[in-house]
Design a protein around this motif. Structure first.
Motif, PDB file in Angstrom:
ATOM      1  N   ASN A   1     -16.738   6.062 -36.075  1.00  0.00           N
ATOM      2  CA  ASN A   1     -17.879   6.769 -35.478  1.00  0.00           C
ATOM      3  C   ASN A   1     -19.017   6.917 -36.475  1.00  0.00           C
TER       4      ASN A   1
ATOM      5  N   SER B   1     -12.935  17.793 -30.157  1.00  0.00           N
ATOM      6  CA  SER B   1     -12.397  16.470 -30.331  1.00  0.00           C
ATOM      7  C   SER B   1     -10.887  16.539 -30.305  1.00  0.00           C
TER       8      SER B   1
ATOM      9  N   ARG C   1      -9.304  13.881 -31.921  1.00  0.00           N
ATOM     10  CA  ARG C   1      -8.975  12.948 -33.005  1.00  0.00           C
ATOM     11  C   ARG C   1      -9.981  13.122 -34.138  1.00  0.00           C
TER      12      ARG C   1
ATOM     13  N   TYR D   1     -15.337  14.711 -25.234  1.00  0.00           N
ATOM     14  CA  TYR D   1     -14.601  14.896 -26.481  1.00  0.00           C
ATOM     15  C   TYR D   1     -14.400  13.593 -27.252  1.00  0.00           C
ATOM     16  N   GLY D   2     -14.790  12.492 -26.689  1.00  0.00           N
ATOM     17  CA  GLY D   2     -14.482  11.194 -27.306  1.00  0.00           C
ATOM     18  C   GLY D   2     -15.486  10.789 -28.364  1.00  0.00           C
ATOM     19  N   ALA D   3     -15.480   9.491 -28.658  1.00  0.00           N
ATOM     20  CA  ALA D   3     -16.325   8.946 -29.720  1.00  0.00           C
ATOM     21  C   ALA D   3     -17.831   9.114 -29.457  1.00  0.00           C
TER      22      ALA D   3
END
Lengths: 259, 242
Positions: free
Chosen positions: A63, A199, A201, A117-119
């Protein structure tokens, strides 16, 4: 012994000293490990959680790099556009100045709300944070063409686009390089804040989770990986910038004077 | 390329301040005209005026070419220093005009001109690795490749040491032959060596100078040249604002 080897040795010595100080402080003060684990405990945690750390580091690094590339591209495009078009300058500059005053980190919850919540939310955070330093340093460089070169462009009857391409851009590259260095410093902040806000991750997420479970040693391990990642990023890009910028700033003759 | 003569008449203003009144300069076609004067008198402003460059100056009068055509696009300029692109080699510096106009750069001609100015085999050298004299040679080659009939030289050799300056003066005199050259300088020797016509500029106007009868470039060792240099120096000394 070469100078480089000497430097590495000195660095290792300083690192060893700092670690010894840290371990000594933990032993002497008797602070419980869930408040401040010693370097040995953190090292152990690094070793036993290597796979998890690597997995989260990969997400964070991906990211970070994507956001950097996209943010730099957007900043460069904006600066070129501003330099070329007075109308764009008139319309966009006040917005840019205003937007620069907004603390971008404070936007993280909103961005997470919009992008999930992802990239993508992390990438956009990085882009937002580095966009302004890249745009403004490059734009300033573009607009500061020395008078003799401006005169030359006029006498040689160029077009605005060619003036930009052959004179302004090469002139502004050192300025862009300092913008990129700023971006490299800010980007890791942005990505971690994005992960803290929401997030599942990434190293920032791992730190929060470890904190919640009282695994302070894992939290420190994640922090060390993050610091190493940021440092590696800076060193690699700084070396590249230095190599390519080596000739640009050197031997710039003085601007002509006279009556 | 037939070089036109220039005629310049009127008052030169810088903003609200009159710099030089009652200018009446006739610059002969294909010859060297030299404007000599103390610092701050407005020499460079006159150069910018002839080149058509922007600034706070204004001519209350007229600037005309003898062939009646506009001057725009027919004037090249060479200044003291700082005009080369620091990131580009000598050849790319010489061909920048073509690039700026979107034409294909004539590399063969650029190399030939670099050889003419004495920089054979230095096409790839950047300004930072050249001496002051070599940088001015590159600038001269760039001025030559532009093929402009009118050339403004604004203190082109002022930053050079005395011996290099003499060599550059001879080189410029040879290579710029046939063009209408306006040389702006505060160096009396340079004016006396190179000028077909010369004026000394003051706030009251331009006063034409009586030059030695020989053709330029005049030797710096000739008695007439030296005598004139000495008398001009005294006059410039008298014009200095304390």
């Amino acid at each position: 012994m070469s100078a480089a080897a000497g430097r590495v040795l000195r660095g290792l010595l300083a690192l060893g000293f700092a670690l010894a100080l840290w371990q000594g402080a933990v032993v002497v003060s008797g602070v419980p490990p869930f408040i401040l684990p010693g370097p040995l405990r953190v090292g152990e945690s690094l070793w036993s959680n290597a796979a998890i750390l690597a997995e989260h580091a990969r997400f964070t690094a991906a990211n970070l790099l994507t956001g950097l590339a996209a943010g730099v591209a957007l900043g460069v495009a904006t600066a070129l556009n501003l330099a070329l078009s007075p109308a764009a300058r008139m319309l966009l500059r006040p917005i840019l100045v205003f937007a620069q005053a907004v603390p971008v980190f404070a936007l993280a919850p909103i961005i997470t709300l919009w992008l999930g919540y992802g990239a993508p939310s992390k990438i956009v955070m990085v882009m937002l944070v580095i966009y302004f330093p890249v745009t403004s340093t490059f734009f300033d460089g573009l607009m500061r063409l020395p008078q003799p070169h401006d005169d030359m462009a006029r006498l040689m009857r160029t077009t605005p686009l060619r003036r930009l391409m052959w004179l302004q851009v090469p002139h502004a590259l050192p300025a862009l390089a300092s913008g990129l260095r700023l971006a490299l410093v800010y980007a890791p902040f942005a990505v971690v804040i994005g992960e803290w806000v929401g997030s599942s991750r990434g190293l920032g997420y791992l730190m929060l989770m470890a904190n919640g479970r009282g695994q302070t040693d894992l939290m420190f391990a994640a922090l060390i990986v993050l610091a190493a990642l940021s440092l590696a990023l800076f060193v690699v890009f700084d070396t590249v910038l230095r190599r390519n910028g080596a000739g640009t700033g050197r031997g710039v003759p003085a601007v002509s004077g006279g009556s | 390329m037939t070089a036109p003569g220039l005629s310049l008449r009127g008052d030169l203003w810088l903003g609200e301040q009159a710099l030089i009144r009652d200018l009446a300069l006739d610059l002969p076609a294909g010859r060297w005209s030299c404007l000599l004067g103390p610092s701050g008198v407005g020499k460079s402003t006159l150069g910018r005026l002839v080149a058509g460059l922007p600034g706070p100056h204004r001519l209350d009068g007229g600037l005309r070419a003898s062939d009646g055509a506009p001057l725009a696009g027919r004037v090249a300029m060479m200044a003291q220093d700082g005009q080369l692109l620091p990131w580009a080699g000598a050849e790319r510096n010489v061909t920048i005009g073509a690039r700026l106009r979107g034409q294909r750069p004539d590399r063969a001609r650029a190399r030939a001109l670099l050889a003419d100015v004495g920089l054979n085999g230095m096409a790839r050298r950047r300004p930072g690795s050249l001496s002051g004299g070599e940088r001015q040679r590159v600038a001269l080659a760039r001025t030559l490749i532009e093929e402009c009939p009118v050339v403004v030289l604004d203190e082109p050799f002022s930053a050079l040491d005395a011996a290099t300056r003499l060599a550059m003066q001879d080189l410029a005199a040879r290579l710029l032959q046939g063009r209408t050259v306006i040389l702006i300088t505060h160096d009396p020797l340079e004016a006396v060596r190179l000028a077909d016509r010369a004026w000394i500029l003051g706030t009251g106007g331009a006063e034409a100078l009586e030059l030695p009868g020989t053709a330029p470039p005049r030797s710096h060792a000739q008695a007439a040249t030296l005598e004139m240099q000495a008398s001009l120096l005294s006059r410039l000394q008298g014009m200095q604002p304390a």
